[in-house]
Design a protein around this motif. Structure first.
Motif, mmCIF file in Angstrom:
data_model
loop_
_atom_site.group_PDB
_atom_site.id
_atom_site.type_symbol
_atom_site.label_atom_id
_atom_site.label_comp_id
_atom_site.label_asym_id
_atom_site.label_seq_id
_atom_site.Cartn_x
_atom_site.Cartn_y
_atom_site.Cartn_z
ATOM 1 N N LYS A 197 40.640 48.699 33.416
ATOM 2 C CA LYS A 197 39.886 48.033 32.349
ATOM 3 C C LYS A 197 40.560 46.715 31.971
ATOM 4 N N THR A 198 41.873 46.730 31.802
ATOM 5 C CA THR A 198 42.620 45.519 31.448
ATOM 6 C C THR A 198 42.505 44.468 32.547
ATOM 7 N N SER A 199 42.623 44.897 33.806
ATOM 8 C CA SER A 199 42.494 43.967 34.932
ATOM 9 C C SER A 199 41.102 43.338 34.958
ATOM 10 N N SER A 200 40.100 44.139 34.690
ATOM 11 C CA SER A 200 38.726 43.640 34.672
ATOM 12 C C SER A 200 38.527 42.622 33.548
ATOM 13 N N GLU A 201 39.080 42.917 32.386
ATOM 14 C CA GLU A 201 38.961 41.991 31.246
ATOM 15 C C GLU A 201 39.677 40.671 31.534
ATOM 16 N N GLU A 202 40.835 40.752 32.189
ATOM 17 C CA GLU A 202 41.574 39.538 32.550
ATOM 18 C C GLU A 202 40.753 38.677 33.509
ATOM 19 N N PHE A 203 40.111 39.331 34.480
ATOM 20 C CA PHE A 203 39.285 38.572 35.419
ATOM 21 C C PHE A 203 38.102 37.938 34.702
ATOM 22 N N GLN A 204 37.471 38.685 33.828
ATOM 23 C CA GLN A 204 36.313 38.141 33.107
ATOM 24 C C GLN A 204 36.696 36.915 32.302
ATOM 25 N N THR A 205 37.881 36.931 31.709
ATOM 26 C CA THR A 205 38.360 35.770 30.954
ATOM 27 C C THR A 205 38.568 34.585 31.895
ATOM 28 N N LYS A 206 39.236 34.802 33.016
ATOM 29 C CA LYS A 206 39.465 33.731 33.994
ATOM 30 C C LYS A 206 38.148 33.213 34.558
ATOM 31 N N PHE A 207 37.214 34.117 34.824
ATOM 32 C CA PHE A 207 35.925 33.723 35.373
ATOM 33 C C PHE A 207 35.141 32.894 34.360
ATOM 34 N N ALA A 208 35.184 33.289 33.108
ATOM 35 C CA ALA A 208 34.491 32.525 32.061
ATOM 36 C C ALA A 208 35.085 31.120 31.944
ATOM 37 N N GLU A 209 36.408 31.031 32.037
ATOM 38 C CA GLU A 209 37.068 29.711 31.992
ATOM 39 C C GLU A 209 36.664 28.858 33.192
ATOM 40 N N LEU A 210 36.583 29.477 34.364
ATOM 41 C CA LEU A 210 36.175 28.761 35.570
ATOM 42 C C LEU A 210 34.737 28.254 35.425
ATOM 43 N N GLN A 211 33.856 29.119 34.937
ATOM 44 C CA GLN A 211 32.461 28.715 34.743
ATOM 45 C C GLN A 211 32.359 27.563 33.737
ATOM 46 N N LYS A 212 33.138 27.647 32.691
ATOM 47 C CA LYS A 212 33.127 26.620 31.649
ATOM 48 C C LYS A 212 33.597 25.277 32.223
#
Length: 158
Positions: free
Chosen positions: A54-69
């Motif tokens: 779950k933590t790994s998934s949340e970390e990726f989602q944060t990085k992915f959101a930053e990349l998209q932004k």
């Protein structure tokens, strides 16, 4: 003489019947049942594995959101490729991590069940998922959870 032989034969026959009855009552197989879903969910290593994923998934989602932004408003083939690469890397990493965790849990589970079976004289231990009906007193899931909690099952990569 005939009466003595007849008495002897009757005594032997009765002894054989008594021995057979006693043998039947003590030769039953001891069978236990384990709810594997409960064990994997409730054991310490299983909970730790779920939290890690779950933590790994949340970390990726944060990085992915930053990349998209950072790429917003700038739709180029290069940027699309970067997003696709990030998603591919994430899927590969998470798939590998899930497989590693499941393998570690499965190895610990197998060891715990086998040791418990041998130590407690069970002929077989079956999953509750395969049983049509069984007495709740034959459920040893909590004992297997206790055994797994005593093990050093590596969940987080070193």
């Amino acid at each position: 003489m005939f009466k003595n032989v007849l008495k002897l034969v009757l005594i032997i026959a009765m002894a054989a019947v008594v021995a057979g009855c006693q043998q039947q009552s003590t030769s039953g197989a001891k069978v236990g049942f384990v709810d594997t879903n409960k064990v994997f969910k409730d054991c310490k290593a299983g909970a730790e594995g779920m939290e890690y994923l779950k933590t790994s998934s949340e970390e990726f989602q944060t990085k992915f959101a930053e990349l998209q932004k950072s790429l917003a408003g700038n739709q180029t083939e290069e940027n699309t490729r970067k997003v696709q690469e990030a998603i591919g890397e994430y899927q590969n990493k998470m798939g590998a991590e899930q497989n590693r965790i499941v393998e570690a849990l499965q190895n610990g589970f197998t060891k715990a069940v086998d040791e418990y079976r041998k130590a407690n004289g069970y002929s077989a231990i079956l999953g509750t998922e395969t049983a049509i009906s069984y007495d709740e007193s034959a459920d040893i899931s909590d004992k297997i959870i206790e055994a797994m909690n005593k093990m050093d099952i590596k969940i987080k990569p070193e």
